[in-house]
Design a protein around this motif. Structure first.
Motif, PDB file in Angstrom:
ATOM      1  N   UNK A 356     -61.934   8.411   2.637  1.00  0.00           N
ATOM      2  CA  UNK A 356     -61.155   7.261   2.413  1.00  0.00           C
ATOM      3  C   UNK A 356     -61.739   5.899   2.702  1.00  0.00           C
ATOM      4  N   UNK A 357     -62.302   5.845   3.895  1.00  0.00           N
ATOM      5  CA  UNK A 357     -63.033   4.852   4.450  1.00  0.00           C
ATOM      6  C   UNK A 357     -64.507   4.223   3.458  1.00  0.00           C
ATOM      7  N   UNK A 358     -65.085   5.474   3.074  1.00  0.00           N
ATOM      8  CA  UNK A 358     -65.940   5.024   2.094  1.00  0.00           C
ATOM      9  C   UNK A 358     -65.507   4.400   0.705  1.00  0.00           C
ATOM     10  N   UNK A 359     -64.383   5.237   0.386  1.00  0.00           N
ATOM     11  CA  UNK A 359     -63.488   4.303  -0.956  1.00  0.00           C
ATOM     12  C   UNK A 359     -63.488   2.974  -0.747  1.00  0.00           C
ATOM     13  N   UNK A 360     -62.612   2.541   0.455  1.00  0.00           N
ATOM     14  CA  UNK A 360     -62.361   1.330   0.682  1.00  0.00           C
ATOM     15  C   UNK A 360     -63.504   0.490   0.795  1.00  0.00           C
TER      16      UNK A 360
END
Length: 400
Positions: A356-360
């Motif tokens: 999720x951090x990479x997507x954000x």
């Protein structure tokens, strides 16, 4: 006329795709064939368009390959697997990039790409060879009743089955969890994934590409016969345009987004589109119930962690069930299931946070974020201390 039989099992698994099938085989092999197991699956794996065994490919981490080897499954998969020798990460239109090579970590491959259709055939052939595994297919669950010592499931065939433990392994929109009233939290990523197999003028030589674009991440994974498996994340409003493009238009637009690192993109197979969201079950255990794989957590495909995380669910649950049985404990009881949950929660949360951090980070086009992530990519390329933790999790070298 229906027989309305009630069949007795130790474990009933709802869902017979990759996760459910691997759990059945893990339980069978780790118990040395002492458990009676049923797998209830709604769609025959040989049926075209089976949602668990369609045209997609998945990247197996080295950790997953090790687990598959422990179960005696890898030898049947390796002949059709393609090794990932290098990974190239870039941000379109910006200078930041990172390269990861297998030899830097003393291994021949960072992971392997397998096609779901081939894996499905292997898994179901292996299940058919076990006298202790019953594949009930096609069938689906119509009702579930639980009491103190067992779970009773009503099947669409008219029969019933009972077990000490029920496992929901039937995917993100789990019917099993719905019937049990086990809810999930969902975050819409505002993207769809376009899936296709493509060919290129230049050989991929085992290199995987992760390219971040303003519309979403784009990944190409190396496959057999010189092909690459595409996952292209786009806004939902572009879905109909993509599906309406001719093959030539599709390849031209993909070329523009990806670039020319593989030369001209020359051919594409059929395209599929899937909505992307993070779905996480509120609970992964309940009375005589465990939830694994995509039924427990459905991730963004940005780092290829979905099945790898699910396989760690599978092996941990199998280990705890076998340990409980050997100690004379109730395999569907609270003690066994609590140990499973306690072991899985940290890995689940860390993997969700990473993806999720990479997507954000890479979906944000605000200039400070762009500068920061490109500096981060360049630092990762130069500094092993920054790159190593992310690579180890991607390779499945994590505690479970």
């Amino acid at each position: 006329m229906r027989s309305n039989k009630v069949n007795q099992y130790d474990v009933v698994i709802v869902g017979g795709a990759m996760t459910g099938a691997s759990l059945a085989l893990a339980l069978d092999r780790l118990s040395l064939g002492t458990l009676r197991i049923a797998v209830v699956e709604a769609v025959s794996p040989a049926q075209s368009g089976h949602p668990g065994y369609d045209a997609r490919s998945i990247a197996l981490s080295l950790g997953s390959v090790k687990l598959m080897s422990q179960l005696g499954l890898w030898s049947a998969l390796v002949s059709e697997a393609t090794a990932i020798s290098r990974i190239h990460v870039s941000d379109r239109g910006h200078a930041g990039l990172a390269r990861i090579a297998a030899h830097e970590y003393g291994t021949q491959a960072l992971g392997y790409v397998i096609e779901l259709a081939h894996a499905g055939a292997v898994f179901h052939e292996q299940m058919a060879q076990s006298d202790q595994i019953d594949l009930i297919c096609p069938a689906h669950i119509t009702a579930i009743e639980r009491n103190s010592d067992r779970v009773t499931l009503q099947l669409s065939t008219g029969d019933s089955c009972q077990a000490r433990l029920l496992v929901a392994a039937d995917g993100g929109a789990s019917t099993c969890c719905s019937l049990l009233g086990m809810t999930s939290r969902e975050t819409d990523f505002g993207q769809v994934a376009v899936i296709a197999n493509v060919s290129s003028a230049l050989p991929h030589q085992g290199e995987a590409f992760e390219r971040f674009t303003p519309s979403g991440p784009l990944a190409l994974l190396p496959m057999s016969q010189g092909r690459s498996s595409l996952v292209w994340c786009l806004p939902p409003e572009q879905q109909q345009d993509v599906l309406g493009w001719s093959d030539e238009e599709f390849l031209a637009n993909l070329q523009s987004a990806f670039g020319w690192r593989l030369g001209k993109l020359t051919k594409t197979g059929q395209r599929y589109v899937y909505p992307l969201s993070l779905r996480q079950a509120e609970r992964r255990i309940s009375h005589r119930v465990a939830v694994v794989g995509n039924a427990a957590q459905t991730l963004h495909p940005i780092a290829g962690q979905g099945f790898n995380l699910g396989l760690r669910d599978v092996m941990t649950l199998a280990e705890e069930v076998i340990a409980g049985a050997q100690q004379g404990q109730d395999i569907g009881g609270a003690a066994v299931l609590s140990r499973f949950r306690q072991r899985r929660d940290p890995d689940q949360q860390a993997t969700i946070q990473m993806t999720t951090g990479l997507v954000t980070m890479f979906a944000n086009e605000h200039w400070p974020m762009v500068v920061g992530r490109n500096a981060g990519l360049m630092a990762m390329h130069a500094m092993e201390t920054l790159k190593s933790p992310l690579v180890k999790r991607a390779m499945g070298q994590v505690d479970r």
